[in-house]
Design an enzyme around this catalytic site. Sequence first.
Site, PDB file in Angstrom:
ATOM      1  N   LYS A 184      -5.298 -24.380  24.431  1.00  0.00           N
ATOM      2  CA  LYS A 184      -6.263 -24.409  25.437  1.00  0.00           C
ATOM      3  C   LYS A 184      -6.102 -24.051  26.880  1.00  0.00           C
ATOM      4  CE  LYS A 184      -4.498 -27.924  27.669  1.00  0.00           C
ATOM      5  NZ  LYS A 184      -4.252 -28.522  29.036  1.00  0.00           N
ATOM      6  N   THR A 241     -10.004 -28.544  30.527  1.00  0.00           N
ATOM      7  CA  THR A 241      -9.096 -27.776  31.039  1.00  0.00           C
ATOM      8  C   THR A 241      -9.883 -26.280  31.584  1.00  0.00           C
ATOM      9  OG1 THR A 241      -7.422 -28.331  29.680  1.00  0.00           O
ATOM     10  CG2 THR A 241      -6.944 -26.243  30.972  1.00  0.00           C
TER      11      THR A 241
END
Length: 319
Positions: A184, A241
């Site tokens: 990620k 994120t």
Amino acid sequence: MIGVMGAGAFGTALAISFAQEDRVLLVARDEDHARAMRDERENARRLPGVALPDALEVSAETRALSECDIVLVSVPTQKLRSALEGAREILADKALVACCKGVERETQLSPTQVIAEVLPAATAAVLTGPSFAADIARGLPTALTLAVADEAQGEVLQASLNAPHLRLYRTTDVTGAELGGALKNVIAIACGAAIGAGLGESARAALMTRGYAEMARMAHALGGRPETLAGLSGFGDLALTCMSEQSRNLRYGLSLGREETFEAGVTVEGVATARAVQDRARALGVDMPITDAVVALVAGELRVREAMDMLLSRPLKEE
């Protein structure tokens, strides 16, 4: 007593959280930092404005961790091996919970694999998921994934580490949990670059969605489970994120897109992880076009719009 090795923002935040329920030992890298935290009762360097609880002890002596059965290791992935080797005798048979996300550049190993290689007698676990240090330190609610290969050991750690505002979900799929947390960061760099270059929110949504597909392909190739990638350590962490400028990886991507210099001294785990994952993916024959684009952007081989054109010109296929 719970130990936390590494007094950065995230390690300090976890130490503060667990010190609401139990005694916690936080070990800093140097005595000056440890002394400042003891005197000021806050980590002014990394987490200013948040008081350290009375139950939180601070030291610069790694040997003090000998009193702890569980040690959370909160150091950058690329420095994890040297940190463990420097405390080999003290940590040899403890439960070690990696609180870092990434893939070791030279070996392409995950944090728990590094732990197993350096300290084979230790219990290796990982704590991962959508979480910012500032939120955890201030007692804001979140949920994380605790991944441990052994179910019984996972139950013990889950009971020991659960906190009122920090809900832990347990899994034995360590591979899937670690890959979600590592990959990620790579996708967040791509999203930041797109936003920084003015390509818009639709481009970010497309990158997140196709980035998730890359994460799932890589996890499948290495034995991770789809449901893990759909959970906190995969989709949950990806969403946080890629959407918030609290993310260092997103901010780094923004600087790439704007062609600006990034903040000096800030660790961006996604940079080394992208290169390591690219190497592993090529060896496995896994298609990772966004990861390839991020590697090229970081190396200065492509500009953002060139990278986007490259992605958009790939052969048409079913989703």
